[in-house]
Design an enzyme around this catalytic site. Sequence first.
Site, PDB file in Angstrom:
ATOM      1  N   SER A  54       6.733  21.189  11.257  1.00  0.00           N
ATOM      2  CA  SER A  54       5.708  20.390  12.016  1.00  0.00           C
ATOM      3  C   SER A  54       5.419  19.066  10.892  1.00  0.00           C
ATOM      4  O   SER A  54       5.814  19.161   9.774  1.00  0.00           O
ATOM      5  CB  SER A  54       4.451  20.909  12.449  1.00  0.00           C
ATOM      6  OG  SER A  54       3.812  21.336  11.375  1.00  0.00           O
ATOM      7  N   SER A  79       1.802  14.065  17.178  1.00  0.00           N
ATOM      8  CA  SER A  79       2.192  15.341  16.858  1.00  0.00           C
ATOM      9  C   SER A  79       3.635  15.820  17.386  1.00  0.00           C
ATOM     10  O   SER A  79       4.167  15.671  18.249  1.00  0.00           O
ATOM     11  CB  SER A  79       1.241  16.418  17.812  1.00  0.00           C
ATOM     12  OG  SER A  79       1.684  17.801  17.493  1.00  0.00           O
ATOM     13  N   HIS A  90       8.568  27.666  10.942  1.00  0.00           N
ATOM     14  CA  HIS A  90       7.948  26.684  11.805  1.00  0.00           C
ATOM     15  C   HIS A  90       8.120  25.478  11.028  1.00  0.00           C
ATOM     16  O   HIS A  90       8.188  25.330   9.786  1.00  0.00           O
ATOM     17  CB  HIS A  90       6.275  26.932  11.675  1.00  0.00           C
ATOM     18  CG  HIS A  90       5.387  26.006  12.248  1.00  0.00           C
ATOM     19  ND1 HIS A  90       5.255  25.686  13.262  1.00  0.00           N
ATOM     20  CD2 HIS A  90       4.693  25.107  11.301  1.00  0.00           C
ATOM     21  CE1 HIS A  90       4.442  24.709  13.540  1.00  0.00           C
ATOM     22  NE2 HIS A  90       4.166  24.248  12.118  1.00  0.00           N
ATOM     23  N   SER A 107       0.628  -1.283  -0.143  1.00  0.00           N
ATOM     24  CA  SER A 107       0.013   0.012  -0.072  1.00  0.00           C
ATOM     25  C   SER A 107       0.857   1.147   0.045  1.00  0.00           C
ATOM     26  O   SER A 107       0.314   2.562  -0.111  1.00  0.00           O
ATOM     27  CB  SER A 107      -1.006  -0.009   1.108  1.00  0.00           C
ATOM     28  OG  SER A 107      -0.302   0.578   2.395  1.00  0.00           O
ATOM     29  N   ARG A 165       0.588  16.197  12.399  1.00  0.00           N
ATOM     30  CA  ARG A 165      -0.278  14.966  12.995  1.00  0.00           C
ATOM     31  C   ARG A 165      -0.722  15.630  14.241  1.00  0.00           C
ATOM     32  O   ARG A 165      -0.364  16.590  14.928  1.00  0.00           O
ATOM     33  CB  ARG A 165       0.413  13.866  12.971  1.00  0.00           C
ATOM     34  CG  ARG A 165       1.000  13.356  11.575  1.00  0.00           C
ATOM     35  CD  ARG A 165       1.631  12.039  11.619  1.00  0.00           C
ATOM     36  NE  ARG A 165       0.978  10.930  11.927  1.00  0.00           N
ATOM     37  CZ  ARG A 165       1.560   9.622  12.127  1.00  0.00           C
ATOM     38  NH1 ARG A 165       2.894   9.513  11.752  1.00  0.00           N
ATOM     39  NH2 ARG A 165       0.759   8.677  12.464  1.00  0.00           N
TER      40      ARG A 165
END
EC number: 3.1.1.32
Length: 285
Positions: A145, A153, A143, A108, A148
């Site tokens: 990130s 996160s 920034h 997948s 999530r």
Amino acid sequence: MKRFQLSQLQLLLLSIIITAVLSVKGYSQSYTKGEFRDSIANQPYFSIHKDNYFITGVPTNKTIDRTTANAKYQISFKQILTRSRLPWDTYLFMTYTQKSFWNIYKESFPFSDINFNPSIAVGKAFFDKKDKLKGIANLSFEHESNGRDSIFSRSWNRLSLEYTTNVAKNTIGRFKVWLPFGYKEGNPDLLEYAGLGQINLSHIIKPDKFFFDIRFRKGLNLDLKGSVRTRLYFNPFDNNISNQYLMLEWFVGQAEGMLNYQQSQSMIRLGYVIRTNEFKWLSGK
């Protein structure tokens, strides 16, 4: 968690490479202040920021199988917001970089981690007494990130200052430090792995054909947490007007991606890259 550390042999090889690069004297002809301003005025508003690439490879510190081999790709661009000179001869621009880790050998084809890194920055060029270009400084708010939530996160903000200059013949050094904030929720020990800055050296072995690049990061503590990333670029084409290369990358250390920043990696990957020429002025004329 098992920590991966650089061996004495690896450290010795890196030291030899750096010493050899920095021991070469002499520079290409520098841009003058007028030539630099004309170049800024004439360059496209939209351009490449960091390298744009797709590479794939295997680990060297664990068993190779479809769960440990992967692909990594990056897209990165820069948009100049104003061509007119701001106070102190500065110019304003924004950047966006997205780095993704893709498990293309698993069923997948899932993405294991995607990192988003937008910034807004002010740039300024510095010149010597003869109005020859010495270096370029960028002050930016960044920034980063992984987009999530919950326990997965990862994010942090930083105010970064980077200075790029010639350090030897055909060698450009980029020296970057940052003041981090907004990182203690989700990844409170991030700085133990990412540190407070990085050093990047890029050496032209053969113009438009062969390049060597190395980047160092050191975590806050006295142990060997941090990372070393080396890259070799080779142009197999007779004409290379689009900065297209094959790239061999070896990453050793932690914090290659944000999700599993504590995990030690030793990954060798090979693939296609459109190499940035963001600091072409420092390569001389």
